[in-house]
Design an enzyme around this catalytic site. Structure first.
Site, PDB file in Angstrom:
ATOM      1  N   ARG A   5      20.066  66.782 -31.632  1.00  0.00           N
ATOM      2  CA  ARG A   5      20.260  68.091 -31.479  1.00  0.00           C
ATOM      3  C   ARG A   5      20.815  68.668 -30.404  1.00  0.00           C
ATOM      4  O   ARG A   5      20.353  68.442 -29.251  1.00  0.00           O
ATOM      5  CB  ARG A   5      18.545  68.898 -31.703  1.00  0.00           C
ATOM      6  CG  ARG A   5      18.590  70.304 -31.651  1.00  0.00           C
ATOM      7  CD  ARG A   5      17.212  70.667 -31.769  1.00  0.00           C
ATOM      8  NE  ARG A   5      16.952  72.322 -31.355  1.00  0.00           N
ATOM      9  CZ  ARG A   5      16.792  72.761 -30.430  1.00  0.00           C
ATOM     10  NH1 ARG A   5      17.090  72.401 -29.228  1.00  0.00           N
ATOM     11  NH2 ARG A   5      16.903  74.204 -30.266  1.00  0.00           N
ATOM     12  N   LYS A  60      18.945  69.734 -21.208  1.00  0.00           N
ATOM     13  CA  LYS A  60      17.615  69.796 -20.661  1.00  0.00           C
ATOM     14  C   LYS A  60      17.407  69.566 -19.312  1.00  0.00           C
ATOM     15  O   LYS A  60      18.080  68.902 -18.720  1.00  0.00           O
ATOM     16  CB  LYS A  60      16.757  68.664 -21.432  1.00  0.00           C
ATOM     17  CG  LYS A  60      16.341  69.673 -23.049  1.00  0.00           C
ATOM     18  CD  LYS A  60      15.165  69.040 -23.681  1.00  0.00           C
ATOM     19  CE  LYS A  60      15.099  69.844 -24.859  1.00  0.00           C
ATOM     20  NZ  LYS A  60      14.117  69.374 -25.770  1.00  0.00           N
TER      21      LYS A  60
HETATM   22  C1  8Y7 Z   1      13.591  70.734 -29.146  1.00  0.00           C
HETATM   23  C2  8Y7 Z   1      13.522  71.580 -30.371  1.00  0.00           C
HETATM   24  C3  8Y7 Z   1      13.948  72.853 -28.760  1.00  0.00           C
HETATM   25  C4  8Y7 Z   1      13.588  69.436 -29.512  1.00  0.00           C
HETATM   26  C5  8Y7 Z   1      13.189  69.932 -31.816  1.00  0.00           C
HETATM   27  C6  8Y7 Z   1      15.956  73.207 -25.593  1.00  0.00           C
HETATM   28  C7  8Y7 Z   1      13.714  73.946 -30.660  1.00  0.00           C
HETATM   29  C8  8Y7 Z   1      14.579  73.635 -25.764  1.00  0.00           C
HETATM   30  N1  8Y7 Z   1      13.959  71.378 -28.236  1.00  0.00           N
HETATM   31  N2  8Y7 Z   1      13.419  70.909 -31.569  1.00  0.00           N
HETATM   32  N3  8Y7 Z   1      13.725  72.781 -29.922  1.00  0.00           N
HETATM   33  N4  8Y7 Z   1      13.331  68.885 -30.804  1.00  0.00           N
HETATM   34  N5  8Y7 Z   1      12.863  69.217 -32.853  1.00  0.00           N
HETATM   35  O1  8Y7 Z   1      16.221  72.864 -24.411  1.00  0.00           O
HETATM   36  O2  8Y7 Z   1      13.680  68.682 -28.404  1.00  0.00           O
HETATM   37  O3  8Y7 Z   1      16.822  73.260 -26.611  1.00  0.00           O
HETATM   38  S1  8Y7 Z   1      14.078  74.186 -27.577  1.00  0.00           S
END
Ligand code: 8Y7
Length: 299
Positions: free
Chosen positions: A278, A244
């Site tokens: 994640r 990020k």
């Molecule tokens: C997150 C996410 C994204 C996160 C959860 C990226 C879909 C942006 N970020 N879902 N999603 N938590 N639960 O940079 O921080 O991956 S998308």
């Protein structure tokens, strides 16, 4: 350097005791996982415009190849997303999202030993993918779309409720908080109340402070530093920091050079008791959380 006062230290110690003594099991469409441990969730974008894999995996077969590799690398979850939440990304129609996500969810759920998570805010996508074998709903809009709490309840699978300030398109314009920790906590509490009122079972709720979703670097760092305070809400935590922009701001690195910073962030999250991290880089992150797990088991 400031040392925590004794009250705060006692609070943190009791959280550790809590985490050690009570195994928290969650059932993801038949796959039961011990949430007192940290699991790795691999990111699988099936959008043509996703920012960090350039949309290379937008066909069903390419997505499956990538998912197989992530599972071989130790991913307990694969998070399938068909809508980019990047600021400025083109909105996707319901039909387009269904067409992107459903074949991939069905294929992974049918073939691979992993929990399929669906990154969606749409009640129709929640319903359809749960029918096809998805084990987790990951809604970055915290079930705020009309019909989403009811759809999540009817799906009968766990749901991750994430904090977001504003809407994905504009959330980074000027994020402001009086007290970011308190506001994230009260937003999550309110969204849990709405979910439970619609029939989502408390044992099916995961929480996420939503790094980068309507937050400045300072806000993100304050949340990371105090992440363990969220355990008091009583639900397992999911943390997403991989590649990020907060890591770009800290290190000065472009998105494809953020692996070391991402591993550091995942390690911090695992040490602070996250149940799921994640990430894009599954193999490397699995090694990092194994080191944390080994240390926790010994201590
Ligand atoms: C997150 C996410 C994204 C996160 C959860 C990226 C879909 C942006 N970020 N879902 N999603 N938590 N639960 O940079 O921080 O991956 S998308």
């Amino acid at each position: 350097m400031r040392r925590p006062d004794s009250g705060r230290r006692l609070f943190l110690v009791s959280l550790n005791v809590f985490q050690k003594r009570f195994a928290m099991e969650m059932n993801f469409a038949g796959r039961v996982l011990d949430m007192s441990r940290c699991h790795v969730m691999g990111i699988l974008n099936v959008t043509p415009d996703s920012f960090s894999d350039g949309g290379k995996f937008n066909s069903r077969d390419a997505a499956l190849v990538r998912a197989r590799q992530m599972v071989a690398d130790g991913a307990a979850f694969i998070d399938v997303g068909g809508e980019s939440t990047r600021p400025g990304a083109a909105p996707v129609s319901l039909q387009e999202e269904l067409d992107r996500v459903c074949p991939v969810v069905e294929a992974i759920a049918g073939e691979l030993d992993t929990v399929v998570s669906v990154d969606t805010s749409s009640p129709e996508v929640m319903a359809e993918t749960a029918r096809l074998g998805a084990g987790l709903i990951n809604d970055v809009r915290a079930l705020q779309r009309s019909g989403a709490p009811e759809a999540a309840a009817a799906a009968g699978i766990p749901v991750c409720i994430m904090h977001i300030q504003g809407e994905p398109g504009t959330m980074q314009d000027r994020p402001e908080y009086l007290n970011v920790r308190r506001e994230v906590s009260s937003f999550l509490t309110e969204r849990m109340r709405v979910a439970e009122q619609a029939g989502v079972l408390p044992e099916n709720i995961l929480l996420d402070p939503g790094f980068g979703f309507g937050k400045s670097l300072e806000h993100n760092l304050q949340l990371l530093a105090s992440m363990e305070q969220l355990h008091i809400l009583g639900h397992p935590l999911l943390i997403g920091i991989s590649r990020k922009s907060m890591l770009g701001k800290i290190t000065g690195r472009e998105v494809d050079e953020r692996l070391p910073a991402s591993i550091a962030a995942a390690t911090i999250a695992a040490m602070k008791g996250a149940s799921i991290v994640r990430v894009h880089d599954v193999r490397e992150t699995v090694d990092a959380v194994r080191v944390v797990a080994a240390m926790k088991e010994a201590g």
